[in-house]
Enzyme design. Sequence first.
Site, mmCIF file in Angstrom:
data_model
loop_
_atom_site.group_PDB
_atom_site.id
_atom_site.type_symbol
_atom_site.label_atom_id
_atom_site.label_comp_id
_atom_site.label_asym_id
_atom_site.label_seq_id
_atom_site.Cartn_x
_atom_site.Cartn_y
_atom_site.Cartn_z
ATOM 1 N N HIS A 208 71.309 12.902 22.771
ATOM 2 C CA HIS A 208 70.751 12.151 21.650
ATOM 3 C C HIS A 208 70.276 13.178 20.618
ATOM 4 O O HIS A 208 69.319 13.907 20.851
ATOM 5 C CB HIS A 208 69.588 11.292 22.132
ATOM 6 N N ASN A 290 66.455 5.517 11.096
ATOM 7 C CA ASN A 290 65.023 5.224 11.108
ATOM 8 C C ASN A 290 64.492 5.457 9.707
ATOM 9 O O ASN A 290 64.471 6.597 9.216
ATOM 10 C CB ASN A 290 64.292 6.112 12.112
ATOM 11 N N ARG A 292 61.716 5.847 8.159
ATOM 12 C CA ARG A 292 60.288 6.184 8.190
ATOM 13 C C ARG A 292 60.131 7.607 8.697
ATOM 14 O O ARG A 292 61.106 8.261 9.061
ATOM 15 C CB ARG A 292 59.562 5.237 9.145
#
Length: 448
Positions: A208, A290, A292
């Site tokens: 990941h 994402n 943020r």
Amino acid sequence: MFSSVLIANRGEIAVRVARACRELGVRTVAVASTEDRGSAVTRLADTTVQIGPAPARRSYLNAAAVIQSALQTGAEAVHPGYGFLSEDADFAEACAESGLVFIGPPADVMRRLGDKSTARAAMAEAGLPLLPGAVEPVRDLAEARRLADEVGLPLIIKAVAGGGGRGMRIVASMDDLDAAYRETTANALTLFGDGRVYMERYLAGARHVEIQVLCDGHGNGVHLGERDCSVQRRHQKLIEETPAPGLPRELTERMAAAAIDAALAAGYVGAGTFEFLVAPDGGFYFMEVNCRIQVEHPVTEAVTGIDLVQEQLRIAAGERLAFTQAGVRPRGAAIECRINAEDPARAFAPTPGSLEEFSPPSGPFVRVDTHAHPGYRIPAAYDSLLAKLVVWGPDRDAALVRMRAALAEFTVTGRGVHTTIGFLDSVLADRRFQEASHDTGFLASFTG
């Protein structure tokens, strides 16, 4: 730059934002539930508004109360941190309609990229590779069965509105598909208020890896390199590091270039993260965006020297990026360990309680982001994250030595309180982690 910013969050990220604002000379407004009365951020902020009772839905997730607090205190902008309202496009839109600047991407961009289905479609159009599976949400069980036949097993079912490692289920057998589909849709509806799911091929043995991007409102964008987040328990990240160990530079550079191209094509503004799975053969596949600041942003700060929260504030205030891609020069290696108030011996059950001792490590190139202190009462109502321990070293081996020394120095005690400190050290000591041969399935077979 803004004169005043409301921090719509709690815990260590609220403290982090308050400190960034203070360095920029920006007045801060903290919001706090009754549970967080007298918390660390309330002592740092210039003004505090008690926003509601302990349950998040009646306090930190109460968008109307957050906006009203900002208007009453004269705040010009709202920083949402991570979690809570940080990826709520309706909240971002409501801020704009109230004359407040939401420190994050525009609502329409967030709505498109925050929805995993539309994000996949947008990223496919931008040229990012996707795993075989559905681009659109799966409408019913019959469609799920047809798609499973086409994609093959194993596959993973994911909530369109999911996040934080929640709302997903791996299916290894067709006999499990029906129950897994029903369970995932039901859980998604309960957790996120949105029962839509999509399906894609599950990639075993994958790493990941995520790419940090910064884009201003003038069409400029840079990437700040990658972070490896492969040490996960039930899809929840525990250890993050940069650069990603064991991956060819050419591969991570291609991923980073693809991410920034996609961000600019989507009209992204602010700090964001493009998340990928990297296959054992070196292929990489887009997962999600994402919209943020990330929990693990400090490792990027450690190697680049760039304050990501301050950059968020500058971009939201309309400033141009002060540096180009050539000006981003990562140096050395950094590792972050999340110190949670959880008991690894009891399936990582949260352990709320009062801290008797809280003595974080210190020394050269050691950073601790926390809101905890001796006497702090860990509430049961919120996330169990106590602190983020970050170290830097000239290379990965040096950073690993420094992290293990820092973990050994970290003292946390309290009646009934357990932490993940010892567990994290045992992970760092494991041969597979030391050799960077681990993947996202590492902890499933980890015995400590």
